[in-house]
Design an enzyme around this catalytic site. Structure first.
Site, PDB file in Angstrom:
ATOM      1  N   GLU A 141      43.591  -6.474  76.582  1.00 46.24           N
ATOM      2  CA  GLU A 141      43.899  -7.122  75.476  1.00 46.24           C
ATOM      3  C   GLU A 141      44.852  -6.128  74.656  1.00 46.24           C
ATOM      4  OE1 GLU A 141      41.488  -9.438  73.064  1.00 46.24           O
ATOM      5  OE2 GLU A 141      42.769 -11.326  72.875  1.00 46.24           O
ATOM      6  N   HIS A 167      41.987  -3.330  74.212  1.00 51.73           N
ATOM      7  CA  HIS A 167      40.642  -3.721  74.100  1.00 51.73           C
ATOM      8  C   HIS A 167      40.430  -4.069  75.496  1.00 51.73           C
ATOM      9  CE1 HIS A 167      38.240  -7.705  73.105  1.00 51.73           C
ATOM     10  NE2 HIS A 167      37.560  -6.649  73.333  1.00 51.73           N
ATOM     11  N   ASN A 214      37.991 -13.014  71.910  1.00 53.90           N
ATOM     12  CA  ASN A 214      36.662 -13.244  70.994  1.00 53.90           C
ATOM     13  C   ASN A 214      36.687 -14.344  69.885  1.00 53.90           C
ATOM     14  OD1 ASN A 214      34.659 -11.290  72.104  1.00 53.90           O
ATOM     15  ND2 ASN A 214      35.794  -9.568  71.479  1.00 53.90           N
ATOM     16  N   SER A 265      36.841  -5.098  69.077  1.00 57.87           N
ATOM     17  CA  SER A 265      37.108  -6.516  69.692  1.00 57.87           C
ATOM     18  C   SER A 265      37.380  -7.421  68.639  1.00 57.87           C
ATOM     19  CB  SER A 265      35.230  -6.966  69.812  1.00 57.87           C
ATOM     20  OG  SER A 265      34.511  -6.085  70.619  1.00 57.87           O
TER      21      SER A 265
HETATM   22  P1  NAD Z   1      27.547   0.901  72.050  1.00 57.81           P
HETATM   23  O1  NAD Z   1      26.602   0.691  71.175  1.00 57.81           O
HETATM   24  O2  NAD Z   1      27.287   0.764  73.599  1.00 57.81           O
HETATM   25  O3  NAD Z   1      28.246   2.499  71.869  1.00 57.81           O
HETATM   26  C1  NAD Z   1      28.767   2.940  70.712  1.00 57.81           C
HETATM   27  C2  NAD Z   1      28.817   4.324  70.728  1.00 57.81           C
HETATM   28  O4  NAD Z   1      29.559   4.807  69.470  1.00 57.81           O
HETATM   29  C3  NAD Z   1      27.393   5.036  70.612  1.00 57.81           C
HETATM   30  O5  NAD Z   1      27.147   6.269  71.605  1.00 57.81           O
HETATM   31  C4  NAD Z   1      27.367   5.835  69.240  1.00 57.81           C
HETATM   32  O6  NAD Z   1      26.569   6.959  69.278  1.00 57.81           O
HETATM   33  C5  NAD Z   1      28.787   6.134  69.122  1.00 57.81           C
HETATM   34  N1  NAD Z   1      28.982   6.236  67.658  1.00 57.81           N
HETATM   35  C6  NAD Z   1      28.700   5.478  66.313  1.00 57.81           C
HETATM   36  N2  NAD Z   1      29.252   5.847  65.317  1.00 57.81           N
HETATM   37  C7  NAD Z   1      29.819   7.107  65.691  1.00 57.81           C
HETATM   38  C8  NAD Z   1      30.901   7.757  64.945  1.00 57.81           C
HETATM   39  N3  NAD Z   1      30.786   7.648  63.431  1.00 57.81           N
HETATM   40  N4  NAD Z   1      31.419   8.869  65.459  1.00 57.81           N
HETATM   41  C9  NAD Z   1      31.222   8.744  66.899  1.00 57.81           C
HETATM   42  N5  NAD Z   1      30.323   8.181  67.827  1.00 57.81           N
HETATM   43  C10 NAD Z   1      29.899   7.096  67.027  1.00 57.81           C
HETATM   44  O7  NAD Z   1      28.866   0.140  71.938  1.00 57.81           O
HETATM   45  P2  NAD Z   1      29.963  -0.433  72.855  1.00 57.81           P
HETATM   46  O8  NAD Z   1      29.461  -1.758  73.421  1.00 57.81           O
HETATM   47  O9  NAD Z   1      30.476   0.663  73.578  1.00 57.81           O
HETATM   48  O10 NAD Z   1      31.096  -0.879  71.715  1.00 57.81           O
HETATM   49  C11 NAD Z   1      31.872   0.117  71.313  1.00 57.81           C
HETATM   50  C12 NAD Z   1      33.180  -0.643  70.628  1.00 57.81           C
HETATM   51  O11 NAD Z   1      33.907  -1.422  71.828  1.00 57.81           O
HETATM   52  C13 NAD Z   1      33.084  -1.681  69.617  1.00 57.81           C
HETATM   53  O12 NAD Z   1      34.082  -1.611  68.590  1.00 57.81           O
HETATM   54  C14 NAD Z   1      32.966  -3.131  70.407  1.00 57.81           C
HETATM   55  O13 NAD Z   1      33.224  -4.126  69.590  1.00 57.81           O
HETATM   56  C15 NAD Z   1      33.949  -2.730  71.433  1.00 57.81           C
HETATM   57  N6  NAD Z   1      34.106  -3.946  72.812  1.00 57.81           N
HETATM   58  C16 NAD Z   1      32.656  -3.928  73.037  1.00 57.81           C
HETATM   59  C17 NAD Z   1      32.805  -4.784  74.303  1.00 57.81           C
HETATM   60  C18 NAD Z   1      31.195  -4.861  74.813  1.00 57.81           C
HETATM   61  O14 NAD Z   1      31.264  -5.794  75.796  1.00 57.81           O
HETATM   62  N7  NAD Z   1      30.218  -4.272  74.529  1.00 57.81           N
HETATM   63  C19 NAD Z   1      33.706  -5.202  74.869  1.00 57.81           C
HETATM   64  C20 NAD Z   1      35.122  -4.950  74.402  1.00 57.81           C
HETATM   65  C21 NAD Z   1      35.136  -4.069  73.045  1.00 57.81           C
END
Ligand code: NAD
Length: 291
Positions: A159, A147, A197, A121
Site C-alpha cells: 500500500e 506499507h 488498517n 501501518s
Molecule cells: P517488531 O516488534 O517485530 O519489530 C520492531 C523492531 O524495531 C524491533 O526489532 C526493535 O528492536 C526495533 N526498534 C525499535 N525501536 C527502534 C529504534 N529506535 N531504532 C532502531 N530499531 C528500533 O514490529 P513489526 O511487526 O516488524 O512492525 C514494525 C513496523 O511495521 C510498525 O510500524 C508496524 O506498524 C508496521 N507494520 C507491521 C505489520 C505487522 O503485521 N506486524 C504489517 C505492516 C506494517
C-alpha cells in the site's frame, strides 16, 4: 524498472526482516540496522532458516539463496546507513520514535535522491515527513509510505501512501520498486490507517470485545469468521500474527487521527499487551505458539 542498488532497513523485527529478505532476493544489497543486538541476531537466523527452506522446497536454487544471504549485512551502527539509495523504516508503531528516525535519516543519507520510506501501518506520512524537513529542509518530497503486509515474502500487496509534499516521481519509483520485489502496489491517501488498517482494525477489535464479553471461545470466534466469511485466518489469530502491541498502537492512531473513540483498543487487548503477550513473536498472545 527500479534501479535501487542499496537499501537500508531500519528495524530488524518481523516486518523489517521480511522486507530485507525480499529485497536481497530481488538483487538489492541491504543493510539491516536495529538498535537492539538480539533483534539483529534473530533476523540473521530467520533469513538463513527461511531461505534454506525455500531451497529445500525447490522454490529457489542454492546459489540464489547464497547470493541473497551474501547481499545482506546486519549492523548496529547507524552510520552504515549513510550510502544507501533507499531507506525503509520498520520500527515500533510510535510517531515520536519514527519522527526521531526520519530526522536522523534526513541528515545521514548522502545521496540527494535517496528515498526515505516508512512501513508505518497507520501514522500520517505528512507528519513523519515534517520531522525530516525540520532536520533538512526539502526532504519531505522524498518521504513516502511503503506499507508491506505480514508475512512479507508471502503477501502480495504494498500500500503506497503519498504525503502532502511527496513528489509524484517518488510515488512512481516506489511502485517500480514494489514490482521489482514481486509485489502489487496500490495507492491510498494519507489519512490515519490508510485503507487497510482503517477497515481491518475495527473488525479485529470487535473480535476482542466478543471474547471479553464471553460471546464465544477464541477458537469459535476464529472458526466462525473463517468459515462464515471465507477468511484464510480468524481475526484473533491474525491479530496475534500482526502483534498485539502493534494492533493496539494502530487503534490508538486511528482514534486520534479520525477523532473517534470507537477505534480505541478493547480493554482485553490492552491487558494482553501489558502482560507481554504480544502474539506469535513472543510465543503467546490470544493463542499459545510455544508448542
Ligand atoms: P517488531 O516488534 O517485530 O519489530 C520492531 C523492531 O524495531 C524491533 O526489532 C526493535 O528492536 C526495533 N526498534 C525499535 N525501536 C527502534 C529504534 N529506535 N531504532 C532502531 N530499531 C528500533 O514490529 P513489526 O511487526 O516488524 O512492525 C514494525 C513496523 O511495521 C510498525 O510500524 C508496524 O506498524 C508496521 N507494520 C507491521 C505489520 C505487522 O503485521 N506486524 C504489517 C505492516 C506494517
Amino acid at each position: 524498472m527500479s534501479d535501487v542498488k542499496k537499501m537500508g532497513v531500519i528495524g530488524a523485527g518481523q516486518m523489517g526482516g521480511g522486507i530485507a529478505q525480499i529485497a536481497a532476493v530481488a538483487g538489492i544489497d541491504v543493510v539491516v540496522f536495529d538498535a537492539h543486538a538480539p533483534a539483529l541476531e534473530k533476523c540473521t537466523k530467520t533469513h538463513q532458516k527461511l531461505l534454506a527452506r525455500a531451497v529445500e522446497k525447490g522454490r529457489m536454487e542454492q546459489s540464489d539463496c547464497d547470493a541473497a544471504l551474501a547481499r545482506i549485512t546486519y549492523s548496529p551502527k547507524w552510520d552504515d546507513l549513510a550510502n544507501v539509495d533507499w531507506a525503509i523504516e520498520a520500527v515500533v508503531e510510535d510517531a515520536t520514535v519514527k519522527a526521531e528516525i526520519f530526522s536522523k535519516l534526513a541528515t545521514t543519507l548522502t545521496n540527494p535522491n535517496a528515498v526515505l520510506a516508512t512501513n508505518t501501518s497507520s501514522i500520517s506520512i505528512t507528519q513523519i515527513a515534517a520531522a525530516a524537513d525540520v532536520a533538512k529542509p526539502g526532504t519531505s518530497s522524498r518521504v513516502i509510505g511503503m506499507h508491506f503486509f505480514f508475512p512479507v515474502p508471502v503477501m502480495k500487496l504494498v500500500e503506497i501512501i503519498k504525503g502532502l509534499q511527496t513528489d509524484d516521481a517518488v510515488v512512481a519509483r516506489t511502485a517500480a520498486l514494489a514490482e521489482r520485489m514481486g509485489k502489487t502496489p496500490l495507492t491510498a491517501n494519507d489519512r490515519a490507517g490508510f485503507v487497510s488498517n482503517r477497515v481491518l482494525m475495527p473488525m479485529l477489535n470487535e473480535a476482542f470485545y466478543a471474547l471479553m464479553e464471553g460471546v464465544a471461545e477464541p477458537e469459535a470466534i476464529d472458526g466462525i469468521m473463517k468459515l462464515g466469511c471465507n477468511f484464510p485466518m480468524g481475526p484473533l489469530r491474525l491479530a496475534d500474527f500482526i502483534g498485539l502491541d502493534t494492533c493496539a498502537h494502530i487503534m490508538d492512531v486511528l482514534a486520534e487521527g479520525l477523532n473517534a473513540d470507537r477505534y480505541r483498543p478493547c480493554p482485553l487487548l490492552r491487558q494482553l499487551v501489558a502482560a507481554g503477550r504480544l502474539g506469535n513473536k513472543t510465543g503467546h498472545g490470544v493463542f499459545d505458539y510455544t508448542t
